[in-house]
Design a protein around this motif. Structure first.
Motif, PDB file in Angstrom:
ATOM      1  N   THR A 278      90.210   8.663  41.635  1.00 44.48           N
ATOM      2  CA  THR A 278      91.374   9.159  42.550  1.00 44.48           C
ATOM      3  C   THR A 278      90.791   8.690  43.813  1.00 44.48           C
ATOM      4  OG1 THR A 278      91.725  10.947  41.056  1.00 44.48           O
ATOM      5  CG2 THR A 278      92.300  11.101  43.369  1.00 44.48           C
ATOM      6  N   ARG A 342     102.638  20.759  41.532  1.00 47.68           N
ATOM      7  CA  ARG A 342     102.834  19.177  41.174  1.00 47.68           C
ATOM      8  C   ARG A 342     102.944  18.362  42.279  1.00 47.68           C
ATOM      9  NH1 ARG A 342     102.138  18.697  35.709  1.00 47.68           N
ATOM     10  NH2 ARG A 342     103.113  16.948  35.914  1.00 47.68           N
ATOM     11  N   TRP A 343     102.178  17.147  42.291  1.00 46.78           N
ATOM     12  CA  TRP A 343     101.933  16.487  43.483  1.00 46.78           C
ATOM     13  C   TRP A 343     102.373  15.097  43.606  1.00 46.78           C
ATOM     14  CZ3 TRP A 343      98.440  12.967  43.070  1.00 46.78           C
ATOM     15  CH2 TRP A 343      97.293  13.447  42.074  1.00 46.78           C
ATOM     16  N   LYS A 344     102.198  14.286  42.198  1.00 44.25           N
ATOM     17  CA  LYS A 344     102.280  13.052  42.290  1.00 44.25           C
ATOM     18  C   LYS A 344     103.407  12.497  42.470  1.00 44.25           C
ATOM     19  CE  LYS A 344     101.477   8.973  39.231  1.00 44.25           C
ATOM     20  NZ  LYS A 344     100.587   8.387  38.097  1.00 44.25           N
ATOM     21  N   ALA A 394      95.410  14.744  47.353  1.00 43.03           N
ATOM     22  CA  ALA A 394      94.769  14.425  45.791  1.00 43.03           C
ATOM     23  C   ALA A 394      93.377  14.064  45.856  1.00 43.03           C
ATOM     24  CB  ALA A 394      95.565  13.125  45.531  1.00 43.03           C
ATOM     25  N   GLU A 497      97.461  12.477  37.946  1.00 42.41           N
ATOM     26  CA  GLU A 497      97.709  13.925  38.453  1.00 42.41           C
ATOM     27  C   GLU A 497      96.762  14.873  37.717  1.00 42.41           C
ATOM     28  OE1 GLU A 497     101.433  16.557  39.782  1.00 42.41           O
ATOM     29  OE2 GLU A 497     101.950  15.181  38.416  1.00 42.41           O
TER      30      GLU A 497
END
Length: 538
Positions: A278, A342-344, A394, A497
């Protein structure tokens, strides 16, 4: 790591929303002054350069000097934040910013102005690295999106206010452009006082040895390469002995830095963090975002004032669509990420929208209507708002707490490096394209290597030629920046993610320290691939 992390003086506890807002009030004030200073100057630069009788290359240098100093020092600030009192470091960076601002305001020649921008850049490097480190220390990643949105709002307000204030100051005869630098001083001093009163962080006592040799080699190598990208094609040819000396010397210094960093117990940039997938991918994406965003947008104010013939005040107003897009997207995305975890999807959407915005801006010229221009700028702002801050989130979510400072500063470092390279290279492209459009560049009429013109003082027929030249050249800059945004999107697609952690950096650090003490310090929290995070995953 041969040294274990010491326990904090006070056990960290979960903070309420009110406590967090109080704690980051000085932080937000510091970020506001850094943003304000940059945006005020950006809008005033065409008038400053014309007033000082400087050249297009000087215009680029005034921008890149701060970026270069910020880029070179971000890793050092980030490493220091892992070792020393973060609040004191923030106050020192603000003090350096004040010194640079005062020097800039009293500058009588462009060389002193450029030097003062270096001082400002060193201070901005501290603010860039430390603001996000402190946020990660006191706010869990799961809740960070909400506060990142608040910082996005501060960023937007500073960015909106800067051009407007700068335009008014430049257009007001009894104030002038020097107040673009002076105006940030009281805000910076206020931020220092607020930090002293509101920011309470536990002190982590460590026995450390700073890698001064690695730091010197890293800064020297980066500066050599950045100076090359700034001067090549402007002061000397791309294929020249100067190019060979700067690129060869910079490469040798960076290779030496890597060798040193791999062997010392306290490296400035821990190379092992790049074993984290990441961190590696977000670092690469941040570099491309920096090239596209800074390289593509830093010359917008010059386009408004020279190609479109607008005043500094109007130029400030014309940047509002991009800033509003950034404000709305960063705030809304941050709230949704905190609510859902949730971020991607927002990284991907940001990459698509930013690439589209830059591609559309590549179609502008001196006759483009403001309606279309507003839509294109708003798209660019929306994309940047969804992408830039969430790349940091992230990475911070996927590293041990003991390496939050290093990971955060690495991302900021590569984003700033991308911005510096993008600004330098595209600035040289702009100068050469303007010179080409003007038939080889007439120094008195705004050629690529001559002085930047004040179009309001030119005859109509000459003014039309100058406006056309800068319009065509600016569109070419956006065209060149677009592929870098597309590359950032491609890299983002490969990021996995992972659920956002629900404990703050301080809490994670305490748990890591306790676990390291139980195991006798072996395989401490800084080891690669460590999965010692005490967080509850949702």
């Amino acid at each position: 790591m041969t040294q274990a992390v010491g326990a904090p003086d006070e056990a960290p506890t979960s903070m309420t929303n009110r406590q967090i807002l109080q704690a980051i009030s000085g932080l937000m004030a510091g970020m506001f002054v850094a943003i304000l200073a940059g945006t005020v100057v950006a809008n005033a630069l065409p008038r400053i350069i014309a007033d000082l009788g400087a050249s297009q290359s000087s215009y680029t240098w005034v921008v890149t000097a701060e970026l270069l100093a910020m880029t070179a020092t971000v890793p050092l600030w980030g490493k220091l934040s892992d070792l020393y009192n973060k609040k004191l470091l923030l106050q020192l960076s603000l003090l350096m910013f004040v010194i640079g601002s005062l020097l800039a305001g009293f500058s009588q020649h462009v060389s002193l102005l450029i030097f003062s921008r270096v001082a400002q850049g060193i201070g901005a490097g501290g603010l860039t690295a430390l603001a996000q480190v402190v946020m990660a220390a006191i706010i869990p990643p799961r809740r960070l999106g909400k506060y990142a949105g608040i910082f996005g709002a501060v960023f937007a307000v500073g960015t909106v206010a800067g051009p407007l204030i700068g335009g008014v100051l430049v257009d007001t005869s009894w104030l002038g452009w020097r107040w673009c630098f002076f105006i940030g001083v009281p805000f910076a001093l206020t931020a220092i006082v607020l930090l002293q009163r509101t920011l309470k962080l536990p002190t982590v006592r460590r026995e450390v040895k700073i890698d001064y040799l690695g730091a010197f080699l890293l800064v020297a190598g980066v500066c050599a390469l950045l100076i090359w990208t700034t001067l090549a094609g402007n002061e000397f040819d791309w294929a020249s002995w100067q190019t060979a000396a700067l690129t060869g010397g910079g490469t040798v210094l960076l290779v030496a830095a890597v060798i040193v960093e791999a062997r010392v117990p306290e490296p400035v940039i821990p190379l092992k963090i790049f074993r984290n997938r990441t961190v590696s991918l977000t670092t690469i994406a941040s570099f491309f975002v920096g090239v596209a965003m800074f390289g593509g947008t830093v010359f917008l104010s010059q386009y408004f004032q020279v190609a479109l013939g607008k005043s500094p005040t109007v130029a400030g107003l014309m940047s509002l669509p991009m800033i509003l897009g950034l404000l709305i997207s960063s705030t809304v995305a941050g709230q949704i990420i905190s609510a859902t975890g949730r971020w991607k999807r927002y990284l991907i959407a940001g990459g698509v929208i930013m690439t589209s915005g830059l591609g559309l801006l590549a179609t502008v010229d001196a006759d483009t209507g403001f309606g279309l221009l507003s839509v294109y700028m708003a798209l660019l702002g929306i994309g940047v708002g969804m992408l830039m801050q969430n790349l940091v989130l992230a990475a911070q979510n996927d590293v041990p707490a003991a390496e939050l400072g290093a990971a955060t500063s690495v991302l900021s470092f590569f984003r700033s490096m991308g911005g510096t390279i993008g600004t330098s290279v595209l600035g040289a492209v702009l100068a050469n394209r303007v010179a080409s459009e003007l038939g080889g560049g007439s120094g008195t009429q705004g050629g690529g290597h001559g002085s930047v013109p004040d179009v309001t003082q030119l005859p109509p027929e000459v003014r039309a030629v100058i406006e056309h030249a800068y319009g065509v050249a600016t569109a070419e800059l956006f065209l060149l920046a677009t592929p870098f945004a597309a590359l950032a999107l491609i890299v983002v697609l490969f990021i996995r993610e992972k659920p956002l952690k629900t404990t703050s950096g301080m809490e994670r650090l305490a748990a890591e320290s306790a676990e390291a003490a139980e195991t006798g310090g072996s395989g401490g929290p800084g080891e690669p691939g460590a999965s010692k995070e005490p967080s509850v995953m949702h």
